[in-house]
Design an enzyme around this catalytic site. Structure first.
Site, PDB file in Angstrom:
ATOM      1  N   ARG A  47       8.272   4.217  -4.616  1.00 22.31           N
ATOM      2  CA  ARG A  47       8.317   3.220  -3.531  1.00 22.31           C
ATOM      3  C   ARG A  47       7.337   2.087  -3.811  1.00 22.31           C
ATOM      4  O   ARG A  47       7.621   0.923  -3.531  1.00 22.31           O
ATOM      5  CB  ARG A  47       8.033   3.873  -2.183  1.00 22.31           C
ATOM      6  CG  ARG A  47       8.189   2.883  -1.027  1.00 22.31           C
ATOM      7  CD  ARG A  47       8.111   3.545   0.325  1.00 22.31           C
ATOM      8  NE  ARG A  47       6.805   4.129   0.558  1.00 22.31           N
ATOM      9  CZ  ARG A  47       6.508   4.932   1.575  1.00 22.31           C
ATOM     10  NH1 ARG A  47       7.449   5.251   2.454  1.00 22.31           N
ATOM     11  NH2 ARG A  47       5.310   5.440   1.728  1.00 22.31           N
ATOM     12  N   ARG A 100      -8.026 -20.959  -1.824  1.00 20.37           N
ATOM     13  CA  ARG A 100      -6.947 -20.527  -0.935  1.00 20.37           C
ATOM     14  C   ARG A 100      -5.744 -21.427  -1.158  1.00 20.37           C
ATOM     15  O   ARG A 100      -5.838 -22.647  -0.975  1.00 20.37           O
ATOM     16  CB  ARG A 100      -7.409 -20.599   0.527  1.00 20.37           C
ATOM     17  CG  ARG A 100      -6.356 -20.175   1.528  1.00 20.37           C
ATOM     18  CD  ARG A 100      -6.927 -20.163   2.947  1.00 20.37           C
ATOM     19  NE  ARG A 100      -5.896 -19.810   3.924  1.00 20.37           N
ATOM     20  CZ  ARG A 100      -5.101 -20.689   4.519  1.00 20.37           C
ATOM     21  NH1 ARG A 100      -5.209 -21.985   4.263  1.00 20.37           N
ATOM     22  NH2 ARG A 100      -4.194 -20.287   5.383  1.00 20.37           N
ATOM     23  N   TYR A 157       0.816  -1.204   0.000  1.00 22.51           N
ATOM     24  CA  TYR A 157       0.000   0.000   0.000  1.00 22.51           C
ATOM     25  C   TYR A 157       0.849   1.252   0.000  1.00 22.51           C
ATOM     26  O   TYR A 157       2.066   1.185   0.193  1.00 22.51           O
ATOM     27  CB  TYR A 157      -0.962  -0.004   1.197  1.00 22.51           C
ATOM     28  CG  TYR A 157      -0.350   0.322   2.544  1.00 22.51           C
ATOM     29  CD1 TYR A 157       0.480  -0.589   3.195  1.00 22.51           C
ATOM     30  CD2 TYR A 157      -0.595   1.540   3.162  1.00 22.51           C
ATOM     31  CE1 TYR A 157       1.032  -0.275   4.428  1.00 22.51           C
ATOM     32  CE2 TYR A 157      -0.039   1.858   4.403  1.00 22.51           C
ATOM     33  CZ  TYR A 157       0.778   0.943   5.027  1.00 22.51           C
ATOM     34  OH  TYR A 157       1.338   1.247   6.244  1.00 22.51           O
ATOM     35  N   LEU A 179      10.911   1.292   7.236  1.00 20.87           N
ATOM     36  CA  LEU A 179      10.332   1.761   5.987  1.00 20.87           C
ATOM     37  C   LEU A 179      11.085   3.018   5.549  1.00 20.87           C
ATOM     38  O   LEU A 179      11.397   3.874   6.374  1.00 20.87           O
ATOM     39  CB  LEU A 179       8.842   2.103   6.174  1.00 20.87           C
ATOM     40  CG  LEU A 179       8.170   2.469   4.861  1.00 20.87           C
ATOM     41  CD1 LEU A 179       7.918   1.241   4.004  1.00 20.87           C
ATOM     42  CD2 LEU A 179       6.877   3.229   5.089  1.00 20.87           C
ATOM     43  N   GLU A 226      11.480   2.345  14.491  1.00 19.14           N
ATOM     44  CA  GLU A 226      10.601   3.444  14.055  1.00 19.14           C
ATOM     45  C   GLU A 226       9.330   3.431  14.885  1.00 19.14           C
ATOM     46  O   GLU A 226       9.153   2.588  15.761  1.00 19.14           O
ATOM     47  CB  GLU A 226      10.296   3.321  12.551  1.00 19.14           C
ATOM     48  CG  GLU A 226       9.766   1.972  12.144  1.00 19.14           C
ATOM     49  CD  GLU A 226       9.692   1.759  10.633  1.00 19.14           C
ATOM     50  OE1 GLU A 226       9.606   2.727   9.875  1.00 19.14           O
ATOM     51  OE2 GLU A 226       9.700   0.581  10.228  1.00 19.14           O
TER      52      GLU A 226
HETATM   53  N1  PDD Z   1       2.688   5.011   7.371  1.00 17.99           N
HETATM   54  N2  PDD Z   1       7.356   3.842   8.998  1.00 17.99           N
HETATM   55  C1  PDD Z   1       6.233   3.112   8.956  1.00 17.99           C
HETATM   56  C2  PDD Z   1       6.234   1.788   9.642  1.00 17.99           C
HETATM   57  C3  PDD Z   1       5.081   3.593   8.301  1.00 17.99           C
HETATM   58  O1  PDD Z   1       3.956   2.851   8.274  1.00 17.99           O
HETATM   59  C4  PDD Z   1       5.123   4.871   7.686  1.00 17.99           C
HETATM   60  C5  PDD Z   1       3.940   5.444   6.948  1.00 17.99           C
HETATM   61  C6  PDD Z   1       6.317   5.605   7.757  1.00 17.99           C
HETATM   62  C7  PDD Z   1       6.465   6.969   7.114  1.00 17.99           C
HETATM   63  O2  PDD Z   1       6.498   6.876   5.711  1.00 17.99           O
HETATM   64  P1  PDD Z   1       5.967   8.067   4.801  1.00 17.99           P
HETATM   65  O3  PDD Z   1       6.723   9.266   5.220  1.00 17.99           O
HETATM   66  O4  PDD Z   1       6.294   7.639   3.433  1.00 17.99           O
HETATM   67  O5  PDD Z   1       4.488   8.231   5.067  1.00 17.99           O
HETATM   68  C8  PDD Z   1       7.410   5.064   8.404  1.00 17.99           C
HETATM   69  C9  PDD Z   1       1.497   5.454   6.675  1.00 17.99           C
HETATM   70  C10 PDD Z   1       1.283   6.928   6.748  1.00 17.99           C
HETATM   71  C11 PDD Z   1       0.310   4.651   7.181  1.00 17.99           C
HETATM   72  O6  PDD Z   1       0.496   3.463   7.360  1.00 17.99           O
HETATM   73  O7  PDD Z   1      -0.789   5.196   7.341  1.00 17.99           O
END
Ligand code: PDD
Length: 286
Positions: A52, A101, A33, A206, A182
Site C-alpha cells: 500500500r 516554500r 504514512y 482507504l 468509514e
Molecule cells: N488508520 N480508514 C482510515 C481512514 C484509516 O486511517 C485507517 C488506518 C483504516 C484502516 O486501515 P488498516 O487496516 O490498514 O490499518 C481505514 C491508521 C491505523 C492510523 O491512522 O492510525
C-alpha cells in the site's frame, strides 16, 4: 527507557530526532504514512503495508526513500532497539525539504524524500474496549476525494475524533450522500441477518490492510460478505457493527448516534472475527 526513532538513516533518541521546517510534510502535508501493528514482537502483514505504501507513493509521484526490504529491516531494528512487544510502528515518507516554500514539487534528484519511523507501545490484543464496544456518532465526510491514498493530511479525521469526544463517544463514522464511508481512522462494517456488510473499495475509502485480512478470514469461515455502501439508517438498524484497523484489529461498535445496536453489547460476529484475526495473524507474523 528513551525511545529510539529512525530519521533519514539514523537511529537517534527521540529528543534528538529532527526534521527541517522546510519539510513538505510540515508545510503542505505532502507525505504518506503507514501504521503496522506489532504483536509478540512481530510485525502483522508487513507485505500488505509495504504494497500500500508503494501505491500511495506512486499515486503522488513520490520516490521511495529506501527499498521495501530495507524498510522491513528498519521496522525490525526499531522493535529490537525499543524492546517493543505490542503496539504499532508509524512510518512517514514526505517529499523532503526544499530550499524554500514552493507549491511546485521539487526535483527528486535534488531533494530526496525523507523517512521517519517510530514505535508506539499499546495493548491491542487485550484492549478493554473490545469487551465493552465503541459508541460512535455520525458526521459529514468533509475529506478530500482521494482517500485511497494514505496521506498525512488528517485534520478532518482529528476534528471528527474531537466531535465524538465532545458528544461523550469514542469515534465518528463519516457520511457521504447518506452512506457511511468509514470511521475517522478505520473501516466500518455492519452485520444484518448474519451478513457482513462493508463498503466496496474505491477512491472514497482507504483500502484497509486489516479489512483485506478480515474479509478473507470471514469468507474462509463460510461467513457471507457483501461489499457495498450502506446507509446510516441501515447501520442504526443493524444487528451489530464493528470497525477494523491496524491499531484496533476488530473492534465492536455498540451504539450509533445514541441508538443501541441489538442488545447494546458487542455482537458474536465481531467477537468471532476478532478471535480468528488474532489467531491467523499470529501464525503469519514476522
Ligand atoms: N488508520 N480508514 C482510515 C481512514 C484509516 O486511517 C485507517 C488506518 C483504516 C484502516 O486501515 P488498516 O487496516 O490498514 O490499518 C481505514 C491508521 C491505523 C492510523 O491512522 O492510525
Amino acid at each position: 527507557m528513551t525511545r529510539i526513532v529512525y530519521v533519514n538513516g539514523d537511529y537517534v533518541p527521540e529528543d534528538q530526532a529532527k526534521v527541517s521546517v522546510f519539510d513538505r510534510g510540515f508545510l503542505f502535508a505532502d507525505g504518506v504514512y503507514e501504521v503496522t501493528s506489532v504483536l509478540e514482537g512481530k510485525l502483522l502483514d508487513f507485505a500488505g503495508h509495504a504494497r500500500r505504501l508503494e501505491r500511495s507513493l506512486s499515486e503522488l509521484d513520490m520516490a521511495a526513500p529506501v527499498s521495501m526490504e530495507a524498510l522491513l529491516d528498519i521496522h525490525r531494528e526499531l522493535i529490537v532497539r525499543n524492546d517493543l512487544t505490542e503496539g504499532m510502528i508509524y512510518l512517514q515518507v514526505t517529499r523532503g525539504a526544499d530550499a524554500d516554500r514552493d507549491f511546485a514539487f521539487p526535483d527528486p534528484e535534488k531533494v530526496p524524500s525523507s523517512l521517519v519511523l517510530f514505535t508506539q507501545a499499546k495493548s491491542i490484543a487485550d484492549s478493554p474496549a473490545a469487551k465493552k464496544g465503541l459508541r460512535v456518532i455520525s458526521i459529514e465526510d468533509q475529506r478530500w476525494a482521494r482517500r485511497d491514498i494514505k496521506t498525512v493530511q488528517l485534520l478532518y479525521p482529528s476534528m471528527g475524533k474531537m466531535m465524538a469526544k465532545a458528544a461523550g463517544c469514542d469515534d465518528a463514522w463519516m457520511i457521504e450522500d447518506c452512506h457511511v464511508t468509514e470511521g475517522t481512522s478505520n473501516n466500518a462494517y455492519i452485520v444484518k441477518d448474519g451478513k457482513i456488510i462493508t463498503r466496496h473499495l474505491s477512491n472514497e475509502i482507504l483500502h484497509g490492510i486489516t479489512r483485506a485480512a478480515v474479509l478473507r478470514f470471514a469468507k474462509e469461515a463460510q461467513m457471507v460478505v457483501e461489499e457495498r455502501a450502506f446507509t446510516i439508517d441501515e447501520a442504526k438498524d443493524a444487528d451489530e457493527a464493528f470497525i477494523t484497523s491496524a491499531s484496533t484489529f476488530v473492534m465492536p461498535v455498540v451504539e450509533i448516534d445514541g441508538a443501541a445496536l441489538g442488545d447494546g453489547k458487542p455482537g458474536p460476529v465481531a467477537a468471532r472475527l476478532r478471535e480468528i484475526y488474532l489467531d491467523e495473524s499470529r501464525k503469519t507474523a514476522l
